[in-house]
Design a protein around this motif. Sequence first.
Motif, PDB file in Angstrom:
ATOM      1  N   TYR A 170      -6.006  -9.084  -0.946  1.00 59.20           N
ATOM      2  CA  TYR A 170      -6.519  -8.159  -2.132  1.00 59.20           C
ATOM      3  C   TYR A 170      -7.736  -7.430  -1.602  1.00 59.20           C
ATOM      4  N   PHE A 171      -8.542  -8.134  -1.066  1.00 60.80           N
ATOM      5  CA  PHE A 171     -10.075  -7.352  -0.463  1.00 60.80           C
ATOM      6  C   PHE A 171      -9.659  -6.267   0.513  1.00 60.80           C
ATOM      7  N   GLN A 172      -8.391  -6.337   1.099  1.00 60.59           N
ATOM      8  CA  GLN A 172      -8.256  -5.300   2.304  1.00 60.59           C
ATOM      9  C   GLN A 172      -7.288  -4.266   1.659  1.00 60.59           C
ATOM     10  N   SER A 173      -6.956  -4.568   0.453  1.00 56.70           N
ATOM     11  CA  SER A 173      -6.084  -3.453  -0.364  1.00 56.70           C
ATOM     12  C   SER A 173      -6.536  -2.237  -0.957  1.00 56.70           C
ATOM     13  N   SER A 174      -5.724  -1.210  -0.926  1.00 60.14           N
ATOM     14  CA  SER A 174      -6.314  -0.149  -1.761  1.00 60.14           C
ATOM     15  C   SER A 174      -6.432  -0.420  -3.398  1.00 60.14           C
ATOM     16  N   PHE A 175      -6.023  -1.500  -3.824  1.00 63.09           N
ATOM     17  CA  PHE A 175      -6.129  -1.697  -5.370  1.00 63.09           C
ATOM     18  C   PHE A 175      -7.641  -2.114  -5.136  1.00 63.09           C
TER      19      PHE A 175
END
Length: 206
Positions: free
Chosen positions: A195-200
């Motif tokens: 998650y923390f590496q995602s575009s979201f």
Amino acid sequence: TSFSVDRGELIAIVGHNGAGKSTLLKLLASWLVPDSGQVTVEGVELRDRLALVRKIGFVPETPNLHDAFSVDYNLTLFARLFGAPAARIEDTLQEFKLAPYRRSAVRTLSKGLKQRVSIGRSLLADPPILLLDEPTSALDFETTKDIYRLIHRVHALGKTVLFTSHRPEEIKSLATRILVLHEGAVVFDGIPDAYFQSSFYQTLYV
């Protein structure tokens, strides 16, 4: 949108304001009736509200406590509603360090203490699932850490925990899995590292 939750997970539900985070928790807690679709909790259908009371504890963002009455009265009232044994009241007072405030009117308590009462109330019937809507909203740093410790302790007892949050540090501290909602749909479902590496994450916070 469909998703399932395994027993013992600690899930953060995140998304922009209006994404449907609080609505999802209220649906799961049977505070709202869905227009369509189906939800089952350990084989119990969402519409079976009386059975769900013993399956799900819900801590809304604004505690649904009786402010004019004592902590003791609030716990006693909800224990009766949930069909919980009277012994659970004393256990809750001790477990959540509320015994010194048992005769205090809820309205006289700090927000942090009110949150402890609210979490304790939600667990009176010893439900396997706990839902928390923005559990540390407007709390100071030390009180926030206290609530984190409480949630970790509840999770360590084997309970499944879902919480909404808009605070990255809270998600990092608590979650084992993250769901991102957008317009009521799950658009991301994964572990915190992903998650923390995602575009979201970039879209929400950066």
